[in-house]
Design an enzyme around this catalytic site. Structure first.
Site, PDB file in Angstrom:
ATOM      1  N   ASN A 240       0.869  -1.186   0.000  1.00 21.92           N
ATOM      2  CA  ASN A 240       0.000   0.000   0.000  1.00 21.92           C
ATOM      3  C   ASN A 240       0.896   1.222   0.000  1.00 21.92           C
ATOM      4  OD1 ASN A 240      -1.774   2.082   0.473  1.00 21.92           O
ATOM      5  ND2 ASN A 240      -2.716   1.164   2.286  1.00 21.92           N
TER       6      ASN A 240
ATOM      7  N   ARG B 108      -2.693  -2.185  -3.411  1.00 23.92           N
ATOM      8  CA  ARG B 108      -3.825  -1.282  -3.274  1.00 23.92           C
ATOM      9  C   ARG B 108      -3.692  -0.184  -4.326  1.00 23.92           C
ATOM     10  NH1 ARG B 108      -4.780   3.770   0.717  1.00 23.92           N
ATOM     11  NH2 ARG B 108      -6.990   4.096   0.272  1.00 23.92           N
TER      12      ARG B 108
ATOM     13  N   HIS C  26     -12.385   3.879  -0.397  1.00 28.32           N
ATOM     14  CA  HIS C  26     -12.358   3.041   0.812  1.00 28.32           C
ATOM     15  C   HIS C  26     -13.157   1.752   0.627  1.00 28.32           C
ATOM     16  CE1 HIS C  26     -11.688   7.010   3.185  1.00 28.32           C
ATOM     17  NE2 HIS C  26     -10.523   6.405   2.999  1.00 28.32           N
TER      18      HIS C  26
ATOM     19  N   ARG D 144      -8.953  17.334   4.305  1.00 27.70           N
ATOM     20  CA  ARG D 144      -9.833  17.577   3.161  1.00 27.70           C
ATOM     21  C   ARG D 144     -11.134  18.215   3.630  1.00 27.70           C
ATOM     22  NH1 ARG D 144      -9.142  11.651   1.655  1.00 27.70           N
ATOM     23  NH2 ARG D 144      -7.019  11.546   0.846  1.00 27.70           N
TER      24      ARG D 144
ATOM     25  N   GLU E 297      -7.625  -3.622   5.880  1.00 24.28           N
ATOM     26  CA  GLU E 297      -7.578  -3.500   4.434  1.00 24.28           C
ATOM     27  C   GLU E 297      -6.527  -4.417   3.817  1.00 24.28           C
ATOM     28  OE1 GLU E 297      -8.596   0.778   2.985  1.00 24.28           O
ATOM     29  OE2 GLU E 297      -7.718   1.011   4.980  1.00 24.28           O
TER      30      GLU E 297
END
Length: 497
Positions: free
Chosen positions: A7, A77, A166, A227, A375
């Site tokens: 990742n 990923r 996600h 963000r 994940e």
């Protein structure tokens, strides 16, 4: 299968070799602050200073050690799959080129993902490399949830649509929630709240993502670490005019200087913000309040989208660890039948070995859960599944047929429509064993219009069900969900004549 999961973020690398079934870790690597003098790598218990390293150089140095553990595949990923990729895919040179073309859709993420892919393929050329996409789980979004209200010519020309992110986390925790509840995900309506530095909410209706808060890019939706989340586009136009911001400066403002960091003035870490808020810092209190308000608003909206909800799940760094944020988000949802147990919420602890904690009160109709996301395990499982499917794909023959509009009836409905004791009259056999088209035909009446002479199919069913096309849906004026045959809960009603 042992899978090496990689990742690559914009300034970091996380890698681990793990068992695709159990999630057991055999080796792990974490590299932070890439490209700076402070860049460090943590390899097991050891820490190495690697100033100015980039993704390729870091992976070239540390991957050989991970490779000694003996992974059979590498799972990468990739944040944005665009319209090209809706499922995991084995990486070759053509896929690399396609991923490079998608980089403008996720400029902070996809270039880093691609750098990791290239470095890993060079270091480990003899085992398969699989790309697993954050956007893939959301490929089931209905068109009404994908489209922005822009001229369709522009949207089609530039690929302007909502993709969502996600996905590996949302799908993973939804499955863990279903297992905990002792039910199939295909029977549940679940709202998953991934709350970390990046944050998003997803409506998982009977196993499919039908709405999610992030859009074409990861900026849309919830208040995040840096963000902005949802914002009036008119504000952006006003800022460009009055502050003289360039496009690049606006990009930095929305992605790196807004969110919790912009509201609080003390950074993006929720732990620091909660501590300062408790000391009376009004900006930090506002950051928490705005973030929780937006989250609760999305939860309520997604319950409406699905016509109800069976479970609400909190996950990721803030979702798993912030008692206060879970309290603020779930404490006023009693109108949905969701009742928070405050003591259970305070005591909730989750980990890979203990992945689920329930925080709902015993009388709560909607279950409130904290679920540990993983994940890396999700990517490893997807990688192994793809390779397993590829191994048997040549042996699979799946017949596919398309049917026109038709009606299924219960025996009670047959007698109501055609008289006591009436049985369906076979017209001709269908390809499905034991099923047949009937002589009987009906008129379907909706709020807007009606469709005449629609054939009934036999034999009788346990429930009445109308199966129509999307065009029929608009002709009748009803909102018809896509469901498995026989699943009619929360479907709209029509009149049969």
């Amino acid at each position: 299968m042992k899978v090496l999961v990689i990742n690559c973020g914009s300034s970091s690398v996380k890698a681990a070799v793990l068992d695709s079934e159990t999630g057991e870790r055999y080796a792990e690597l974490r590299v932070e602050r890439l490209g700076t003098r402070e860049c460090v790598a943590r390899d097991g218990t050891e820490q190495h200073s690697i100033p100015e390293y980039d993704h390729g150089r870091a992976l070239a140095e540390f991957l050989p050690k991970l490779a000694k553990v003996g992974p059979l595949a590498v799972g990468h990923r990739v944040v944005h799959g665009g319209e090209c990729f809706s499922t995991p895919v084995q990486i070759d040179d053509l896929v690399e080129d396609q991923l490079e073309a998608l980089s403008p859709l996720a400029p902070l993420h996809n270039p880093a993902n691609l750098a990791g892919i290239r470095a890993a393929r060079q270091c480990l050329p003899d085992i398969p490399h699989i790309a697993v996409f954050d956007t893939a789980f959301h490929s089931t979004l209905p068109r009404r949830a994908q489209y922005y209200a822009l001229p369709q010519e522009l949207s089609d020309k530039h690929g302007l649509r909502r993709y969502g992110f996600h996905g590996t986390s949302h799908s993973w925790v939804a499955e863990r929630a279903a297992q905990f509840l002792g039910d199939e995900l295909a029977r549940l309506r679940v709202i998953t709240c991934h709350l970390g530095n990046g944050a998003s909410v997803c409506a998982v209706e009977y196993g499919r993502s039908v709405e999610t808060s992030m859009g074409m890019t990861p900026v849309e939706g919830l208040v995040m670490g840096t963000r902005s989340g949802d914002i009036d586009p008119g504000i952006l136009i006003e800022l460009m005019r009055k502050e003289g911001l360039s496009v690049d400066e606006l990009d930095v403002l929305l992605n790196k200087n807004s969110g919790l960091a912009g509201l609080s003035g003390v950074g993006r870490d929720m732990r620091d913000i909660e501590e300062r808020a408790a000391q009376g810092d009004d900006k930090c209190r506002m950051a928490i309040a705005v973030s929780a308000h937006r989250l609760r608003k999305y939860i309520g909206a997604y319950a409406a989208v699905m016509g109800g909800v069976d479970a609400i799940v909190f996950t990721a760094g803030i979702g798993e660890n912030s008692v206060a944020m879970r309290h603020r988000a779930a404490g006023r949802l009693s109108f949905l039948g969701a009742h928070l147990d405050e003591e259970a919420n305070r005591n909730a602890k989750v980990s890979r070995s203990n992945p689920v904690a329930e925080i709902s009160a015993p009388h709560s109709r909607v279950r409130l859960l904290v679920v540990a996301t993983d994940e890396a395990h999700s990517i490893a499982a997807s990688t192994a599944e793809l390779l397993g499917r590829d191994a048997i794909a040549k042996e699979l023959i799946i017949p596919v047929a398309i049917s026109g509009r038709h009606i299924h009836l219960t025996q009670e409905a047959v007698e109501t429509l055609f008289g006591p004791g009436h049985t369906l009259t076979p017209y001709k056999a269908l390809s499905q064993p034991g099923q047949f088209a009937c002589e009987e035909r009906l008129t379907i009446v909706g709020p807007r219009s009606q469709i005449e002479k629609v054939r009934v199919l036999g034999p009788v069913r346990p429930k009445c069900q109308i199966e129509i096309s999307r065009t029929d849906e608009f002709k009748l004026g009803i909102d018809a969900p896509v469901r498995n045959s026989g699943d009619v809960d929360n479907s709209p009603g029509v009149t049969l004549i």
